[in-house]
Design a protein around this motif. Structure first.
Motif, PDB file in Angstrom:
ATOM      1  N   ARG A  45      12.418  17.609 -64.791  1.00 18.99           N
ATOM      2  CA  ARG A  45      13.892  17.458 -64.765  1.00 18.99           C
ATOM      3  C   ARG A  45      14.559  18.778 -64.461  1.00 18.99           C
ATOM      4  O   ARG A  45      14.135  19.826 -64.881  1.00 18.99           O
ATOM      5  N   THR A  51      -3.563   9.184 -73.879  1.00 20.35           N
ATOM      6  CA  THR A  51      -3.496  10.590 -73.470  1.00 20.35           C
ATOM      7  C   THR A  51      -2.857  10.726 -72.090  1.00 20.35           C
ATOM      8  O   THR A  51      -2.028  11.626 -71.847  1.00 20.35           O
ATOM      9  N   VAL A 102      -0.703   8.593 -70.718  1.00 23.16           N
ATOM     10  CA  VAL A 102       0.728   8.286 -70.863  1.00 23.16           C
ATOM     11  C   VAL A 102       1.467   9.491 -71.412  1.00 23.16           C
ATOM     12  O   VAL A 102       2.567   9.841 -70.951  1.00 23.16           O
ATOM     13  N   LEU A 103       0.886  10.138 -72.423  1.00 18.85           N
ATOM     14  CA  LEU A 103       1.512  11.324 -73.000  1.00 18.85           C
ATOM     15  C   LEU A 103       1.634  12.430 -71.954  1.00 18.85           C
ATOM     16  O   LEU A 103       2.668  13.128 -71.880  1.00 18.85           O
ATOM     17  N   LEU A 160       1.956  12.021 -68.670  1.00 19.88           N
ATOM     18  CA  LEU A 160       3.027  11.643 -67.753  1.00 19.88           C
ATOM     19  C   LEU A 160       4.396  11.922 -68.360  1.00 19.88           C
ATOM     20  O   LEU A 160       5.322  12.369 -67.663  1.00 19.88           O
ATOM     21  N   ILE A 161       4.533  11.652 -69.660  1.00 17.95           N
ATOM     22  CA  ILE A 161       5.827  11.905 -70.325  1.00 17.95           C
ATOM     23  C   ILE A 161       6.150  13.387 -70.295  1.00 17.95           C
ATOM     24  O   ILE A 161       7.270  13.818 -70.004  1.00 17.95           O
ATOM     25  N   ILE A 162       5.144  14.220 -70.603  1.00 23.81           N
ATOM     26  CA  ILE A 162       5.357  15.672 -70.608  1.00 23.81           C
ATOM     27  C   ILE A 162       5.671  16.177 -69.197  1.00 23.81           C
ATOM     28  O   ILE A 162       6.577  16.990 -68.989  1.00 23.81           O
ATOM     29  N   TYR A 163       4.983  15.621 -68.192  1.00 21.36           N
ATOM     30  CA  TYR A 163       5.211  16.027 -66.806  1.00 21.36           C
ATOM     31  C   TYR A 163       6.631  15.640 -66.377  1.00 21.36           C
ATOM     32  O   TYR A 163       7.333  16.453 -65.750  1.00 21.36           O
ATOM     33  N   ALA A 164       7.037  14.411 -66.710  1.00 22.43           N
ATOM     34  CA  ALA A 164       8.379  13.973 -66.356  1.00 22.43           C
ATOM     35  C   ALA A 164       9.444  14.821 -67.020  1.00 22.43           C
ATOM     36  O   ALA A 164      10.501  15.102 -66.445  1.00 22.43           O
ATOM     37  N   HIS A 165       9.169  15.246 -68.247  1.00 19.39           N
ATOM     38  CA  HIS A 165      10.134  16.066 -68.982  1.00 19.39           C
ATOM     39  C   HIS A 165      10.345  17.414 -68.289  1.00 19.39           C
ATOM     40  O   HIS A 165      11.475  17.902 -68.181  1.00 19.39           O
ATOM     41  N   TYR A 166       9.261  18.041 -67.826  1.00 17.66           N
ATOM     42  CA  TYR A 166       9.385  19.360 -67.203  1.00 17.66           C
ATOM     43  C   TYR A 166       9.867  19.296 -65.755  1.00 17.66           C
ATOM     44  O   TYR A 166      10.301  20.308 -65.180  1.00 17.66           O
TER      45      TYR A 166
END
Length: 312
Positions: free
Chosen positions: A312, A299, A301-302, A304-310
């Protein structure tokens, strides 16, 4: 008339000939009278085995005197091996054909009319007299909770008692019900081994499909019986062969069995190929809740991925 000399001269040979002709055409009284003549040696040589034969034929048509005569012969061992158990069953059959049996029909009609409590009282009375139908019907009413005569604490123990009485008289459904009551702890303590014993009896002596299915499930889960996938499948297959009604639930049970145990076999195989997939070391390190920690990690990791995506 020829047998007893009523209106004519007594003639056993002629009576025997006429009774034989009648018995050959399936006339039940002819079969009974032939049994009587063989038993007493009237006009023929006394032959207890032939008497048993004709009394059995008459009893198959429900003749009460045939049941009574067979009971007497079984109780004394005349022409047959002595069997008190068989004699009691036959005498019981005679007793249950008395006038009081009309109470069963009255109780059934009262049940249809909605007088459940009155029906239950009559069934309980007849159950005490040994009527298997009354025992199973009383147990059913109690099991369904349709009567207000007894408190909730009394219902299941009383139903268990009546199911037990009916089962002892060979009623297969009652035997399965006894297994259910011990399996779920209705009116008694939960006892999987006793439940399995009742299911075994219903399966082996009465070929009950529900009992076979239940045994399959208990072997699958290791409840009261040794956990054995092969025996589980065997009982599931037997249930499907015994009753067409069991084919759909058996198909679903076998599908579940195949998926679960094939996946477990596959997982064992992959662990041998890739040791890092074996969770045992991780379990010993982080405890039995390793799966919860893994979910939290995934959860995070998911997230962090969503945070990194937004970002950008």
């Amino acid at each position: 008339m020829y047998l007893y000399g009523r209106g004519v001269t007594k003639d056993y040979q002629k009576a025997f000939k006429l009774f034989s002709l009648a018995a050959d055409q399936g006339w039940v009284d002819g079969q009974l009278q032939l049994g009587t003549m063989y038993y007493s040696g009237l006009g023929v040589k006394q032959d207890f085995k032939m008497a048993v034969k004709y009394f059995n034929l008459a009893s198959q048509s429900g003749h009460i005197l045939a049941f009574y005569n067979l009971a007497q012969m079984h109780s004394t061992g005349t022409g047959v091996m002595r069997s008190c158990h068989t004699a009691v069953e036959l005498f019981k059959n005679v007793a249950e054909r008395g006038d009081w049996a009309t109470m069963l029909m009255d109780a059934h009609q009262q049940y249809k009319d909605g007088h459940v409590d009155l029906t239950l009282i009559k069934y309980l009375l007849l159950a005490e007299l040994g009527y298997e139908v009354a025992q199973s019907n009383a147990a059913f009413i109690l099991d369904q909770g349709e009567s207000s005569l007894f408190s909730k604490e009394e219902i299941y123990p009383r139903a268990l008692l009546e199911w037990g009485r009916a089962a002892s008289q060979g009623y297969a459904i009652a035997r399965v019900k006894l297994g259910d009551y011990h399996y779920y702890g209705y009116g008694t303590d939960v006892d999987y081994e006793v439940a399995a014993e009742h299911y075994q009896l219903a399966s082996e002596t009465q070929h009950n499909a529900q009992a076979m299915f239940n045994l399959g499930y208990m072997h699958e889960r290791g409840l009261g019986l040794k956990q054995d996938v092969h025996l589980a499948k065997r009982y599931y297959d037997l249930a499907a062969e015994t009753s067409t009604d069991a084919q759909v639930p058996v198909t679903l049970a076998l599908a579940k069995l195949s998926v679960i145990y094939s996946s477990e076999f596959g997982w064992d195989y992959w662990k041998t190929q890739y040791p890092w997939l074996d969770m045992q070391p991780y379990t010993e390190t982080v405890g039995q809740n390793w799966d919860l920690y893994l979910i939290i990690l995934l959860t995070g990791v998911l997230g962090l991925i969503i945070y990194a995506h937004y970002m950008r």
